[in-house]
Design an enzyme around this catalytic site. Structure first.
Site, short mmCIF file in Angstrom:
data_model
loop_
_atom_site.label_atom_id
_atom_site.label_comp_id
_atom_site.label_asym_id
_atom_site.label_seq_id
_atom_site.Cartn_x
_atom_site.Cartn_y
_atom_site.Cartn_z
N ASP A 88 0.85 -1.19 0.00
CA ASP A 88 0.00 0.00 0.00
C ASP A 88 0.89 1.25 0.00
O ASP A 88 2.04 1.20 0.41
CB ASP A 88 -0.88 0.03 1.26
N1 URA Z 1 -1.28 -5.94 3.78
C1 URA Z 1 -1.76 -4.68 3.79
O1 URA Z 1 -2.79 -4.42 4.38
N2 URA Z 1 -1.05 -3.75 3.15
C2 URA Z 1 0.10 -3.98 2.50
O2 URA Z 1 0.70 -3.06 1.95
C3 URA Z 1 0.59 -5.30 2.49
C4 URA Z 1 -0.12 -6.27 3.13
#
Ligand code: URA
Length: 239
Positions: free
Chosen positions: A103
């Site tokens: 993310d």
């Molecule tokens: N899980 C999440 O919620 N975000 C990420 O970036 C990776 C795994």
């Protein structure tokens, strides 16, 4: 491989521009000036120079980045900076792409490569490649959560996750945990905690299969994988 193809692949211009470059006499193979665009290069053994500088050619590139927050793990984006924007030109010419997504606000280990086969292998849901995350959680993480994650939890869209291995590093109103999962659903870690009524406030990926984040890398820094790391990734077989 033809010299014009090699130079074009490396980003020295279009085939036409490369032809001009060759005509100018700037390119040598093993000390001999090469003007013929059709000239063959043995990319493993010949030494190619452009204006006296050795040009390294290889097919694949493997980079480990400590992804900073605020940057998108994609190759292009109309609004935001991407992880590719953080690369130096001489790495970007190989056109690596991020293997999986973190993310925008997530930090940590991101593998970038142009080896499509390896990327596919690591991302295939059938392979169950484990990924370990460190997270700070708003809420008291309990042994019940550890048990719930061990069985799998139901996400907001009804999906029942595969088991996750949760370790509590520090339990309190702000808890610190490590979670290993073998899937990569959208926002998976955040949604797994949401499923047990808690919120992830900081997330960092520490490992992917056999690959561990090099703690020497500052946020936004990256380095090439070592031969050993590449070998371990290519031969990795999850249990
Ligand atoms: N899980 C999440 O919620 N975000 C990420 O970036 C990776 C795994």
């Amino acid at each position: 491989m033809r010299i014009d193809k090699m130079l074009a692949n490396l980003g020295f211009g279009s085939r036409k521009e490369v032809k001009q470059l060759l005509k100018s006499g700037a390119v040598k193979i093993n000390d001999g000036v090469i003007k013929d665009a059709k000239q063959h290069v043995d990319t493993d053994n010949d030494i190619v120079t452009l204006n006296g500088e050795v040009i390294e050619y290889r097919q694949y590139i493997y980079l480990m980045m400590n992804k900073p927050p605020g940057v998108i793990s994609a190759t292009e984006d109309t609004r935001d900076e991407t992880v590719i924007d953080l690369l130096e030109m001489n790495d970007a010419v190989y056109e690596p792409f991020p293997v999986g997504r973190l993310d925008k606000d997530t930090e940590g280990l991101l593998l970038l490569t142009n080896d499509g086969q390896l990327a596919h292998q690591l991302l295939s849901p059938k392979k169950h490649v484990p990924k370990m995350y460190y997270a700070v959680i708003d809420g008291v993480v309990t042994e019940e959560d550890v048990e719930a994650f061990k069985k799998g939890v139901t996400l907001d869209d009804g999906y029942f996750t595969k088991p996750g291995e949760l370790s509590i590093l520090k339990s309190g109103i702000r808890s610190e945990i490590e979670l290993t999962i073998t899937e990569g659903k959208f926002h998976q870690v955040k949604r797994m905690f949401q499923a047990v009524g808690k919120r992830v406030v900081y997330l960092k990926r520490m490992t992917m299969g056999p690959l561990k984040l090099d703690e020497e890398l500052e946020l936004g820094e990256y380095r090439e994988l070592t031969e050993d790391e590449i070998e371990q990734l290519i031969t990795f077989k999850p249990e």
